[in-house]
Write an enzyme that holds these catalytic residues in place. Structure first.
Site, mmCIF file in Angstrom:
data_model
loop_
_atom_site.group_PDB
_atom_site.id
_atom_site.type_symbol
_atom_site.label_atom_id
_atom_site.label_comp_id
_atom_site.label_asym_id
_atom_site.label_seq_id
_atom_site.Cartn_x
_atom_site.Cartn_y
_atom_site.Cartn_z
ATOM 1 N N TYR A 142 0.810 -1.217 0.000
ATOM 2 C CA TYR A 142 0.000 0.000 0.000
ATOM 3 C C TYR A 142 0.845 1.269 0.000
ATOM 4 O O TYR A 142 0.692 2.136 -0.866
ATOM 5 C CB TYR A 142 -0.951 -0.008 1.196
ATOM 6 C CG TYR A 142 -1.819 1.234 1.262
ATOM 7 C CD1 TYR A 142 -2.906 1.384 0.406
ATOM 8 C CD2 TYR A 142 -1.545 2.250 2.174
ATOM 9 C CE1 TYR A 142 -3.707 2.524 0.454
ATOM 10 C CE2 TYR A 142 -2.336 3.386 2.231
ATOM 11 C CZ TYR A 142 -3.407 3.521 1.364
ATOM 12 O OH TYR A 142 -4.181 4.656 1.410
ATOM 13 N N LYS B 152 1.312 4.217 -3.053
ATOM 14 C CA LYS B 152 0.950 5.628 -2.937
ATOM 15 C C LYS B 152 2.162 6.523 -3.178
ATOM 16 O O LYS B 152 2.028 7.637 -3.709
ATOM 17 C CB LYS B 152 0.331 5.904 -1.567
ATOM 18 C CG LYS B 152 -1.036 5.244 -1.371
ATOM 19 C CD LYS B 152 -2.063 5.740 -2.390
ATOM 20 C CE LYS B 152 -3.462 5.244 -2.081
ATOM 21 N NZ LYS B 152 -4.484 5.752 -3.037
#
Length: 250
Positions: free
Chosen positions: A173, A177
């Site tokens: 994750y 990002k």
């Protein structure tokens, strides 16, 4: 070309959470809002609840056919797009609190999970943006907002005394990002001459399904910075990373 005068915005992943709050706030500003959702029925329910000039569109950012279909719908109905909010994203771990995201630790992570997260959070943004860019170029004030995360900040993540070091390391994750932030800068550099403002935002620790609603901000509070960057004036920034309190360190 359809002479639609109201600003038209598309928000991906908008049937719940920050995306839905963003759609609601943009509709409240008088925009025509296209609420993107993988599940058409859930999208339609959310659009009906928001009201105003809000319309559900079936959109899976990893599905080329749905992306093409949405681009064709926008072309036929409005002739342009003014705002694109790339909000759709996944953790790869399911709805767990950050403290429990141990399956993302780099030394033990499943590479298949990393690929799946990047497919949505990075490649999906490229696919959607590129499909809609011809329509954004027709807008007098085109804006692209990529919904990132404070976890994307290399400066914060590498600070041994910073808040992010209290969380398990993440190979899926958080890096996705960070890659999204880098992608934002590259789009901004390419599109600056065309007046397209492209920015990434960190909504903050918002209570959503992703963290089992353990966040301390409401979805409306998290959406505020998204809406602010979606409605920038012509002299607004591009290629930046912003939170509610201003720039976030890279």
């Amino acid at each position: 070309m359809n002479e639609h005068t109201t600003q038209v915005a598309l928000v991906t992943g908008a049937n719940k959470g920050i995306g839905r709050a963003t759609a609601e706030q943009l509709a409240g500003l008088g925009m025509t809002v296209l609420l993107g959702a993988r599940d058409h029925d859930r999208g339609a329910e959310a659009a009906a609840a928001i009201g105003g000039d809000t319309h559900a569109v079936e959109l899976d950012v990893t599905g080329p056919a749905t992306i093409r279909a949405v681009a064709q719908q926008v072309e036929a109905r409005f002739g342009r797009l003014d705002v694109l909010v790339n909000n759709a994203g996944i953790t790869g771990s399911g709805p767990v609190s950050p403290a429990d995201a141990v399956d993302q630790v780099p030394s033990t992570v499943d590479p298949a999970m990393v690929r799946a997260v990047f497919e949505t959070n990075v490649f999906g943004v490229i696919a959607v943006t590129n499909a809609l860019l011809p329509l954004l170029r027709r807008s007098p004030s085109p804006r692209i907002v990529n919904v990132s995360s404070g976890a994307a900040s290399l400066a914060l993540a590498s600070d041994p005394d910073g808040p992010l070091t209290r969380l398990p390391a993440s190979a899926a994750y958080s890096p996705s990002k960070t890659a999204l932030n880098a992608l934002t800068v590259q789009y901004a550099n390419e599109l600056r001459k065309d007046g397209v403002l492209v920015n990434a935002v960190s909504p903050g620790f918002v209570a959503t399904d992703i963290n089992n609603h353990t966040g301390f901000l409401t979805t409306a509070q998290g959406a505020a910075v998204v809406v602010r960057m979606a409605t920038l004036g012509a002299d607004g920034p591009t290629g930046g990373f912003f939170g509610e309190d201003g720039p976030v360190p890279w």
